[in-house]
Design a protein around this motif. Structure first.
Motif, PDB file in Angstrom:
ATOM      1  N   GLU A 141     137.252 105.938  92.804  1.00 55.45           N
ATOM      2  CA  GLU A 141     136.440 104.754  92.523  1.00 55.45           C
ATOM      3  C   GLU A 141     135.076 104.912  93.180  1.00 55.45           C
ATOM      4  O   GLU A 141     134.972 105.458  94.276  1.00 55.45           O
ATOM      5  CB  GLU A 141     137.102 103.509  93.109  1.00 55.45           C
ATOM      6  CG  GLU A 141     138.462 103.208  92.571  1.00 55.45           C
ATOM      7  CD  GLU A 141     139.202 102.180  93.418  1.00 55.45           C
ATOM      8  OE1 GLU A 141     140.178 101.637  92.905  1.00 55.45           O
ATOM      9  OE2 GLU A 141     138.819 101.932  94.579  1.00 55.45           O
ATOM     10  N   GLN A 142     134.041 104.472  92.496  1.00 55.24           N
ATOM     11  CA  GLN A 142     132.660 104.474  92.984  1.00 55.24           C
ATOM     12  C   GLN A 142     132.056 105.873  93.111  1.00 55.24           C
ATOM     13  O   GLN A 142     130.930 106.007  93.574  1.00 55.24           O
ATOM     14  CB  GLN A 142     132.546 103.750  94.334  1.00 55.24           C
ATOM     15  CG  GLN A 142     133.155 102.374  94.378  1.00 55.24           C
ATOM     16  CD  GLN A 142     132.531 101.403  93.373  1.00 55.24           C
ATOM     17  OE1 GLN A 142     131.347 101.452  93.105  1.00 55.24           O
ATOM     18  NE2 GLN A 142     133.333 100.522  92.821  1.00 55.24           N
ATOM     19  N   SER A 201     134.678 101.864  88.466  1.00 52.52           N
ATOM     20  CA  SER A 201     134.544 100.716  89.358  1.00 52.52           C
ATOM     21  C   SER A 201     135.811 100.568  90.206  1.00 52.52           C
ATOM     22  O   SER A 201     136.825 101.220  89.967  1.00 52.52           O
ATOM     23  CB  SER A 201     134.322  99.441  88.542  1.00 52.52           C
ATOM     24  OG  SER A 201     135.507  99.121  87.834  1.00 52.52           O
TER      25      SER A 201
END
Length: 195
Positions: free
Chosen positions: A41-42, A87
């Motif tokens: 994520e990210q 995300s």
């Protein structure tokens, strides 16, 4: 009979006599196999799709999603570069993606490749104390940690040249980093990797 060096079987019309058919050196583009991808994520995922074989006479190539495009995922239609920064809500998860490449010649020829992008959960650090000596920094994660990776000093780094000597597991979501001496007047940044 022979026409322009081509061998024609008995009873068959030579290519020049058909009028409806033209022979070209034109073949289907082949996408190279794509290995499954693991990201977090990210973290930005960059994947350059490549062709095993492409015919310059086949016309322009166009890349597009056939299936599996996720929110925020993009694909450059000319270069085949896939970009995606998953995300927090998209991890953890596994996302099968199929990409289609089309050669714009006549007839249109296509090739596709299917692969999976696995998004790992990123554990967020919610608190840390990073001043003074004796030197210990307590980190609390948003989810339970894997003991072997969470207690490995190599997975942590501190700014200003401070080092992590050893790591103690306090709770399922909390560790204490035992560090070199920390100066009272410095604010330290703790970087966590692969926990």
């Amino acid at each position: 009979r022979n026409v322009a060096g081509a061998v024609v079987l008995p009873g068959a019309l030579p290519v020049s006599d058909l009028g409806l058919f033209s022979a070209t050196n034109y073949w289907q583009p082949d996408l190279a196999p794509v290995a499954d991808v693991v990201t977090s994520e990210q973290d930005e995922c960059r994947l350059a799709l490549a062709l095993v074989r492409a015919n310059p006479g086949a016309g322009e190539l166009r890349f597009e999603f056939l299936s599996g495009q996720q929110p925020g995922m993009s694909l450059d239609p000319v270069t085949g570069l896939l970009l995606w920064t998953p995300s927090e809500a998209q991890g953890p998860g596994r996302y099968p993606v199929t990409i289609l490449v089309t050669a714009s010649g006549s007839p249109l020829l296509t090739s596709s490749a299917t692969f999976e992008i696995q998004v790992l959960e990123t554990l967020g650090v919610t608190s840390a104390l990073t001043r003074g000596h004796p030197a210990a920094v307590t980190l609390e994660f948003s989810l339970p940690v894997d003991v072997s990776s969470a207690t490995n000093p190599a997975h942590y780094s501190l700014s200003h040249g401070a080092t992590v000597d050893w790591v103690e597991l306090i709770e399922a979501t909390k560790v204490r980093l035992h560090t070199s001496a920390l100066a009272e007047d410095n604010a330290y940044t703790v970087t966590v990797n692969n926990v």
